[in-house]
Enzyme design. Sequence first.
Site, PDB file in Angstrom:
ATOM      1  NE  ARG A   1      -3.618  -0.471   2.849  1.00 10.61           N
ATOM      2  CZ  ARG A   1      -4.338  -0.715   3.947  1.00 10.61           C
ATOM      3  NH1 ARG A   1      -4.317  -1.923   4.506  1.00 10.61           N
ATOM      4  NH2 ARG A   1      -5.085   0.215   4.469  1.00 10.61           N
TER       5      ARG A   1
ATOM      6  CE  LYS B   1     -11.075   2.160   1.018  1.00 10.59           C
ATOM      7  NZ  LYS B   1     -10.335   0.899   1.182  1.00 10.59           N
TER       8      LYS B   1
ATOM      9  NE  ARG C   1      -7.579   2.953   3.487  1.00  8.71           N
ATOM     10  CZ  ARG C   1      -7.989   2.072   4.396  1.00  8.71           C
ATOM     11  NH1 ARG C   1      -8.226   2.440   5.629  1.00  8.71           N
ATOM     12  NH2 ARG C   1      -8.160   0.802   4.065  1.00  8.71           N
TER      13      ARG C   1
ATOM     14  CG  ASP D   1     -10.799  -4.930  -0.462  1.00  4.91           C
ATOM     15  OD1 ASP D   1     -10.024  -4.578  -1.369  1.00  4.91           O
ATOM     16  OD2 ASP D   1     -11.089  -4.209   0.506  1.00  4.91           O
TER      17      ASP D   1
ATOM     18  CB  THR E   1     -12.404  -1.466   3.718  1.00 10.31           C
ATOM     19  OG1 THR E   1     -11.319  -0.570   3.917  1.00 10.31           O
ATOM     20  CG2 THR E   1     -12.905  -1.387   2.300  1.00 10.31           C
TER      21      THR E   1
HETATM   22  C1  R5P Z   1      -7.281  -0.806   0.092  1.00  8.05           C
HETATM   23  O1  R5P Z   1      -6.980  -0.139  -0.873  1.00  8.05           O
HETATM   24  C2  R5P Z   1      -7.426  -2.281   0.051  1.00  8.05           C
HETATM   25  O2  R5P Z   1      -7.961  -2.737  -1.165  1.00  8.05           O
HETATM   26  C3  R5P Z   1      -8.290  -2.771   1.183  1.00  8.05           C
HETATM   27  O3  R5P Z   1      -9.575  -2.226   1.030  1.00  8.05           O
HETATM   28  C4  R5P Z   1      -7.741  -2.387   2.493  1.00  8.05           C
HETATM   29  O4  R5P Z   1      -6.420  -2.812   2.586  1.00  8.05           O
HETATM   30  C5  R5P Z   1      -8.546  -2.988   3.621  1.00  8.05           C
HETATM   31  O5  R5P Z   1      -8.072  -2.503   4.839  1.00  8.05           O
HETATM   32  P1  R5P Z   1      -8.993  -2.545   6.132  1.00  8.05           P
HETATM   33  O6  R5P Z   1      -9.508  -3.939   6.289  1.00  8.05           O
HETATM   34  O7  R5P Z   1      -8.061  -2.136   7.246  1.00  8.05           O
HETATM   35  O8  R5P Z   1     -10.089  -1.540   5.937  1.00  8.05           O
END
Ligand code: R5P
Length: 313
Positions: free
Chosen positions: A97, A193, A195, A220, A228
């Site tokens: 990431r 979404k 952040r 995902d 998420t």
């Molecule tokens: C983000 O870009 C990824 O695709 C996932 O959505 C993310 O890594 C999920 O992270 P979390 O479970 O902490 O929301």
Amino acid sequence: MVNGLAIFTGNAHRSFAEDVARHLEMPLGNCEVFEFSNENTFVRFLDNVRERDVFLVQPIVPPVNTRLMELLIMIDAAKRASAGRITAVIPYYAYGRSDKKDQPRVPITARLVANFIEVAGASRVLTVDLHAGQIQGFFNIPLDELTAYPLLSNYFRTVNLAAPVVVATDVGGAKGARNVASRLGADLAIVNKRRTDNHERAEALTLIGDVSGRDCIIVDDEILTGGTIASSLRLLQQRGACTIHVACIHPLFADRAYELLDTPDIAELVFTDTVPLRRPFQRVPTRTLSIAPLIGDAIYRIHTGGSVGQLFQ
Ligand code: R5P
């Protein structure tokens, strides 16, 4: 048993490496990988690797920096033991990431890790669904990126869902979700979404697409805190979705994910075994789809000079 091929693992996910070796009908090589009391990692191959085609199976999973060091030191040890070729098999590539400078004064750690692996002496890399495909370009050595999305689609073909909608949790994840949707002949919806900061908080704002009265599969690439997914789940419920399945490739599952996702609101939580499961869930039904046979087949093809791309045709 395949001539000249040797497979070893560190301490990241031994059972997975054993599954890969079993698929290839060969034993896992003997290698000791441990820490001294000063936390210095020590590696020693107990089998001869001179001129061998060596595959080191090691996802970069928690404790991430320790497992990364194990991999780097294993590569170095194999190089100094005159291995013919060294392939780092990384089913989950951590730091994915951190793949761009999207804030002032931040690193591009995915690139830094690629440099480490190369400098340590890897000849090539075999990995699964990088967070962003562009990470391939951070390496100057050959890299094969396998995808587990077809595995997810094949599984959902066997689940009785009427005209499901596949839901991506953000625009970046739309490619993987579309892959699943097109194989299922399903519609695609995308969550918008946001952040807000660097504190692992995600907020599903709006939905592009219609899920009212429909069975949904949220797809995902990885789940960490579950924020998420939980936020997307609430949005789909508000929009009148029927059953909601959740699927991901890399089930990292931090403690918070066990709080947020262990709910009967999720019909089933489906994931692969690129990452070891920290502990079982209690309330939500789960299913693990093994990617070990696919990795095993890719290793065989790399070793024998076959096409890896053909695995997906
Ligand atoms: C983000 O870009 C990824 O695709 C996932 O959505 C993310 O890594 C999920 O992270 P979390 O479970 O902490 O929301």
